[in-house]
Structure formats: structure tokens, C-alpha cells
Motif scaffolding. Structure first.
Motif, mmCIF file in Angstrom:
data_model
loop_
_atom_site.group_PDB
_atom_site.id
_atom_site.type_symbol
_atom_site.label_atom_id
_atom_site.label_comp_id
_atom_site.label_asym_id
_atom_site.label_seq_id
_atom_site.Cartn_x
_atom_site.Cartn_y
_atom_site.Cartn_z
ATOM 1 N N THR A 4 88.594 11.837 -23.462
ATOM 2 C CA THR A 4 89.801 11.200 -23.995
ATOM 3 C C THR A 4 91.012 11.700 -23.225
ATOM 4 N N THR A 5 91.917 10.784 -22.985
ATOM 5 C CA THR A 5 93.128 11.147 -22.242
ATOM 6 C C THR A 5 94.341 10.507 -22.904
ATOM 7 N N THR A 6 95.505 11.017 -22.581
ATOM 8 C CA THR A 6 96.768 10.426 -23.029
ATOM 9 C C THR A 6 97.596 10.085 -21.794
ATOM 10 N N PHE A 35 91.599 -3.392 -26.966
ATOM 11 C CA PHE A 35 91.218 -2.099 -26.398
ATOM 12 C C PHE A 35 91.081 -1.045 -27.502
ATOM 13 N N ALA A 36 90.081 -0.194 -27.345
ATOM 14 C CA ALA A 36 89.831 0.865 -28.331
ATOM 15 C C ALA A 36 90.690 2.084 -27.997
ATOM 16 N N VAL A 37 91.997 1.945 -28.163
ATOM 17 C CA VAL A 37 92.940 3.032 -27.876
ATOM 18 C C VAL A 37 94.007 3.054 -28.968
ATOM 19 N N ASP A 38 94.730 4.165 -29.010
ATOM 20 C CA ASP A 38 95.903 4.257 -29.874
ATOM 21 C C ASP A 38 97.145 4.087 -29.006
ATOM 22 N N ILE A 39 98.057 3.228 -29.459
ATOM 23 C CA ILE A 39 99.275 2.951 -28.698
ATOM 24 C C ILE A 39 100.483 3.348 -29.542
ATOM 25 N N LEU A 40 101.311 4.195 -28.976
ATOM 26 C CA LEU A 40 102.534 4.634 -29.654
ATOM 27 C C LEU A 40 103.730 4.190 -28.817
ATOM 28 N N VAL A 48 99.591 5.931 -24.516
ATOM 29 C CA VAL A 48 98.260 5.381 -24.800
ATOM 30 C C VAL A 48 97.262 6.531 -24.828
ATOM 31 N N THR A 49 96.499 6.620 -25.919
ATOM 32 C CA THR A 49 95.499 7.666 -26.070
ATOM 33 C C THR A 49 94.148 7.032 -26.327
ATOM 34 N N GLY A 50 93.145 7.457 -25.557
ATOM 35 C CA GLY A 50 91.802 6.931 -25.742
ATOM 36 C C GLY A 50 90.912 7.281 -24.579
ATOM 37 N N ASP A 51 89.769 6.617 -24.513
ATOM 38 C CA ASP A 51 88.844 6.794 -23.392
ATOM 39 C C ASP A 51 89.597 6.629 -22.073
ATOM 40 N N ASP A 52 89.239 7.445 -21.091
ATOM 41 C CA ASP A 52 89.946 7.457 -19.809
ATOM 42 C C ASP A 52 90.109 6.051 -19.226
ATOM 43 N N ALA A 53 88.991 5.332 -19.133
ATOM 44 C CA ALA A 53 89.015 4.022 -18.493
ATOM 45 C C ALA A 53 89.832 3.022 -19.308
ATOM 46 N N GLU A 54 89.652 3.055 -20.634
ATOM 47 C CA GLU A 54 90.383 2.121 -21.490
ATOM 48 C C GLU A 54 91.886 2.396 -21.452
ATOM 49 N N VAL A 59 97.552 0.960 -19.621
ATOM 50 C CA VAL A 59 98.750 1.281 -18.838
ATOM 51 C C VAL A 59 98.929 0.253 -17.724
ATOM 52 N N HIS A 60 97.818 -0.077 -17.070
ATOM 53 C CA HIS A 60 97.856 -1.114 -16.026
ATOM 54 C C HIS A 60 98.340 -2.442 -16.608
ATOM 55 N N LEU A 61 97.864 -2.755 -17.805
ATOM 56 C CA LEU A 61 98.267 -3.988 -18.482
ATOM 57 C C LEU A 61 99.784 -4.046 -18.677
ATOM 58 N N PHE A 62 100.357 -2.976 -19.192
ATOM 59 C CA PHE A 62 101.808 -2.972 -19.412
ATOM 60 C C PHE A 62 102.559 -3.102 -18.087
ATOM 61 N N ASP A 63 102.050 -2.495 -17.037
ATOM 62 C CA ASP A 63 102.681 -2.641 -15.720
ATOM 63 C C ASP A 63 102.646 -4.095 -15.259
ATOM 64 N N GLU A 64 101.528 -4.767 -15.509
ATOM 65 C CA GLU A 64 101.409 -6.174 -15.110
ATOM 66 C C GLU A 64 102.324 -7.072 -15.937
ATOM 67 N N LEU A 65 102.470 -6.767 -17.217
ATOM 68 C CA LEU A 65 103.367 -7.553 -18.070
ATOM 69 C C LEU A 65 104.815 -7.396 -17.613
ATOM 70 N N VAL A 66 105.165 -6.195 -17.196
ATOM 71 C CA VAL A 66 106.514 -5.971 -16.655
ATOM 72 C C VAL A 66 106.711 -6.790 -15.387
ATOM 73 N N LYS A 67 105.686 -6.861 -14.549
ATOM 74 C CA LYS A 67 105.772 -7.668 -13.326
ATOM 75 C C LYS A 67 106.051 -9.132 -13.666
ATOM 76 N N LEU A 68 105.365 -9.647 -14.685
ATOM 77 C CA LEU A 68 105.594 -11.037 -15.085
ATOM 78 C C LEU A 68 107.035 -11.239 -15.538
#
Length: 328
Positions: A4-6, A35-40, A48-54, A59-68
């Protein structure tokens, strides 16, 4: 056991968080369900806290939404869901690049690909002379082809647009139907007219059709013609015979481009007649400038339930082993 990572990302201050989260957090809830993560969220910081890959995907998702947002697109459930799907399937490193492509803009409304399959389809149309868009209903194969045709006309890459589809129910016997020629063929061509009205002002469309710059006609009317400097779209091509498909493809003249669309699971030809769309790939395989684009249920961009219906029918047909041999 997965570790698990944050992870943390910050949305630039010039984007209000409501534009990313939704007015009632409906966009954030889409992410949380996917996604099986906790988002604050605190201010513009997203933790974002959860499984490393998730967690990394979110985080990648939010970066892509900002790009849009940076590219002038508003976020809604459709493009956020599309971004999530592409990241979950690892289809493309930058979903924002896919979703910010543009086929045509009319009255401030942009027609864009909603899936990676649609993006590849647009790219194929841009770079090939003849493109076959094959896939189920709702994948945008006809709509996007028509948008590219209108764009080519506006840019003066072509001098006219020709939209055609086979009037299967009437066969070659349009003369036996009651009414004027337009009244006879209108039911078969109405979907093409509807799409054109989305892409052009009514007055402009009427003028271009009156001049013959835009022509909408049954496939039977293409026989014996040579189509130069034209963008030609053949719709519902699964309902062409092999002979009709050959006739259509050999109409293409200099400076022209053709897009052929259809769904090989929805053939309405009389029993014993094989669909021209089903055999053309074997005939034209390997010809430079000819591309085949397969769109799948993943590319359905109508209501969510339409995609699920398409997938359910595909599973049913597979389970049945296509016992009927497939229509057409």
C-alpha cells in the motif's frame, strides 16, 4: 500481498476543483467506484491511498483530467468514464491525447473520438484513401466518417460529399413504391440527413444539396458513375452484395476518398446472398491506402445500457456458436 502506498497530486489553482470533482462530486464518485483506493481532497491537493498500481493509476487519471481542462474541454461523466476505461485497460499512455482530438467543430460544439478505437479510426481516415469501419451500432463509425467528410469539404480538400447506403428493403424496385423518388428513398437515408443537420446549418445544407455539392442517394444510383474530388461514405455496407461492393469501390476517381461502414452481425440480405462487407477484407488485404478498422462494444458511446446490450448479444451469439450460420 500487494503493498500500500500514499500518493499526492495537486490540481493547478486556475482550475476550480468543482470542474474536476463535479458540482455534486459526481465525477469524484465515478473515480472512487472504479478504483479500490481512498481519495482525500483538501483544497487543490488530492491524496490517494491504496495498492501501488491502483494509486498510481488514479494519480495519472487526475493528471489526464487536468490536461483535458487545459485544452479547453469541460469534464463530464462521458469523458471521465472514457479516461478511466483507457487507463484501466492500459490502452494508451495519454487518454487526454485521444479525447482531445477533433474531427469537426460546428457552432462551438466539437465532434471528437470518445474511445481509442474511434481515435484510430479517425487517424485511418486521415491517412488512407479507402477505410472500412466495421463494428456494432453506437460506435460512431458513420457519424465520425460524415464529420470528416464535412471537414474535408470545408477545407476544400474535396469538391463534394456523396453519402449512400443500400435500400435493401426496397431492393432495386424503388419504382414500384408509391410517392416521389425522394419519398421513396427518404426512410433509408434519413439517418444520414439527421447526422448532417448536426454538422451544418439547415440553410447551408439545403443550398449545398440543391447545388449537388452534397448528395444523399441510394447505392443503386452510383452505378456507371466516376466520382472525382469527392468524399464518399457508404453506410450499412453489410447489406451490399459482393457485386455491389465491387461496383461501389470502382466508382472512386481522382482526388477522392471513401469510407465504408457496417456491422457484419446485422446483415439483412435475402437468404443465400453473401454480404460484400464480409468478403472484401480477404480481397483487398495488403493494398496500400486501404485500411480496415474494427470497432468493438468497448467503442459504443451511446447510453451505458446500449454497450451492455451489445456485449450481451455478442456473448449470446458466441455461446450459441452462431447456430444459424450468421445472417447473410
Amino acid at each position: 500481498m500487494p503493498s500500500t502506498t500514499t500518493l499526492k497530486t495537486t490540481v493547478p489553482g486556475h482550475h476550480p476543483m468543482v470542474s474536476i470533482l463535479g458540482s455534486r462530486d459526481e465525477l469524484l464518485k465515478l473515480v472512487e467506484r472504479a478504483f479500490a483506493v481512498d481519495i482525500l481532497v483538501r483544497g487543490n491537493d488530492v491524496t490517494v491511498t491504496g495498492d501501488d498500481a491502483e494509486a498510481a493509476k488514479v494519480v495519472h487519471l487526475f493528471d489526464e483530467l487536468v490536461k483535458l481542462l487545459d485544452r479547453g474541454q469541460g469534464l463530464d461523466e462521458a469523458n471521465v468514464s472514457a479516461t478511466i476505461a483507457m487507463l484501466q485497460r492500459a490502452e494508451h499512455p495519454s487518454p487526454a491525447d485521444v479525447l482531445s482530438d477533433e474531427a469537426l467543430t460546428h457552432r462551438g460544439r466539437a465532434i471528437r473520438p470518445k474511445t481509442l478505437g474511434q481515435k484510430r479510426y479517425l487517424d485511418a481516415i486521415r491517412t488512407n484513401t479507402v477505410v472500412f469501419g466495421i463494428g456494432p451500432a453506437g460506435t460512431g463509425k458513420t457519424y465520425l466518417a460524415m464529420a470528416m467528410a464535412v471537414l474535408a469539404l470545408k477545407r476544400k480538400d474535396v469538391n463534394r460529399i456523396i453519402l449512400t447506403r443500400p435500400a435493401v428493403e426496397a431492393g432495386e424496385r424503388l419504382g414500384f413504391l408509391p410517392g416521389t423518388l425522394f419519398e421513396k428513398i427518404d426512410p433509408y437515408l434519413r439517418p444520414l440527413f439527421d447526422a448532417l443537420h448536426d454538422m451544418m446549418d439547415a440553410e447551408q445544407l439545403a443550398l449545398l444539396m440543391e447545388r449537388g455539392t452534397i448528395e444523399v442517394a441510394p447505392l443503386a444510383f452510383m452505378r456507371g458513375r466516376t466520382l472525382n474530388d469527392s468524399f464518399v461514405v457508404l453506410d450499412e455496407a453489410q447489406n451490399t452484395t459482393a457485386e455491389q461492393m465491387k461496383m461501389f469501390l470502382t466508382r472512386l476517381g481522382f482526388g477522392s476518398k471513401a469510407v465504408v461502414t457496417g456491422d457484419v452481425t446485422q446483415v439483412d440480405l435475402p437468404s443465400g446472398r453473401r454480404s460484400g462487407l464480409r468478403v472484401v477484407r480477404d480481397i483487398l488485404r495488403g493494398i496500400d491506402g486501404v485500411a480496415f478498422c474494427e470497432l468493438s462494444p468497448r467503442d459504443v458511446v451511446r447510453h451505458r445500457i446500449v454497450q451492455e446490450i451489445v456485449e450481451a448479444y455478442a456473448l449470446f451469439d458466441e455461446a450459441q456458436g452462431d447456430a444459424g450460420g450468421g445472417r447473410g
